[in-house]
Design an enzyme around this catalytic site. Structure first.
Site, short mmCIF file in Angstrom:
data_model
loop_
_atom_site.label_atom_id
_atom_site.label_comp_id
_atom_site.label_asym_id
_atom_site.label_seq_id
_atom_site.Cartn_x
_atom_site.Cartn_y
_atom_site.Cartn_z
CE LYS A 71 2.07 1.70 16.00
NZ LYS A 71 2.97 2.16 14.93
CG ASP A 108 3.63 1.20 11.21
OD1 ASP A 108 2.74 2.00 10.86
OD2 ASP A 108 3.83 0.87 12.38
#
Ligand code: ATR
Length: 282
Positions: A71, A108
């Site tokens: 990420k 997220d």
């Protein structure tokens, strides 16, 4: 180069990636909406990540999800970032634009707040302080989302205090850092508790924290979803808290990517939830 093929392609880049539930999740939606598309697990080692990123457009991908451990590398590797990704410092969703350039976003926090609101429709951001356990990447997304939602005070509890302090300083706002030994003080009258650590996950150490200081009827959310009913949620429920399990965060964070790649805004339904949970069984 833009995708000129009929079948739309997307996937999830991880290392390892076999455990990822994302192919099952997006596969359900592709089927459900009758879309001519594919969503593939893409096992890419860290050394190969930059090449894989650059190869997405050429391979005809509309985009991809990015998971552990890529990420941060995705954050550094894309051509442009959404404001959310910029703030969180990590990218989990990539869109290949018509000119072949890559836009990175982070969904997220969106997934977390959508799951919280769906799981406890009575939860109100303004109701009181929130306590967040952990100060890693997941905590960053959760805290940013809670700040955006208007939570008046957020207490970050972490084993490594310096990490919680750094997160608080970095994101800014009504944030305070607490060491694990001061968890009771952090939970005092909190109306929301979120666990973002790996504690309580199958195979990890238990999450040993007393919940009696929480406000009566507080909401408790665990982002751990293996097991689905963690010990934290069981104990919270036993003392009259509202509880929200963690699988919904995974389901909701997937929505923006699916819509961008396949052109349909997908819904999180009980059938989707059952289908994805069945993937945890084996
Ligand atoms: P993620 O990106 O999923 O949040 P991470 O960055 O590795 O993962 O963060 C894991 C979090 O769980 C951290 O807050 C970590 O605490 P430290 O910052 O002190 O490392 C917490 N954590 C993991 N194992 C722990 C343990 N045994 N006891 C207490 N906290 C733990």
């Amino acid at each position: 180069m833009a995708n000129t093929e009929q079948t739309l392609r997307a996937g999830v880049i991880g290392w390892p990636v076999a455990h990822s539930l994302s192919p099952r999740l997006h596969g359900f939606w592709l089927d459900h909406y009758g879309i001519d598309g594919s969503y593939e697990p893409l096992a890419v080692a860290p050394d190969d990540f930059a090449d894989a990123l650059r190869g997405l457009a050429e391979a005809g991908f509309a985009g991809a999800n990015v998971t552990v451990p890529h990420k941060e590398a995705a954050f550094l590797g894309v051509d442009r970032l959404s404001p959310g990704a910029e703030r969180i410092g990590a990218v989990n969703t990539i869109v290949v634009e018509a000119d072949g350039t890559l836009t990175g976003s982070n969904t997220d926090g969106f997934g977390f707040i959508e799951n919280l609101e769906a799981g406890d429709p009575d939860w109100r951001a303004a109701a009181g302080p929130a306590a967040v356990l952990g100060a890693g990447g997941a905590a960053r997304a959760v805290v940013a989302a809670l700040l955006d939602a208007g939570v008046p005070e957020i207490r970050l509890v972490n084993r490594t205090l310096a990490r919680a302090e750094a997160l608080a300083a970095d994101l800014g706002g009504p944030l305070a850092a607490y060491p694990w030994t001061a968890a009771d003080a952090a939970l005092e009258d909190a109306t929301l508790l979120v666990n973002t650590t790996t504690l309580g996950m199958t195979g990890q150490a238990p999450l040993e924290i007393g919940l009696s200081a929480l406000a009566p009827g507080a909401t408790v959310n665990d982002i751990v979803y293996v097991p689905l009913q963690t010990d934290l949620l069981v104990r919270a429920q036993a003392q009259g808290c509202r509880t929200v399990d963690g699988i919904g965060m995974l389901l909701h964070q997937a929505r923006p990517g699916f819509e961008a790649w396949f052109g349909v805004a997908p819904e999180v339904t009980p059938a989707l939830r059952r289908h994805v949970l069945a993937g945890l069984g084996g």
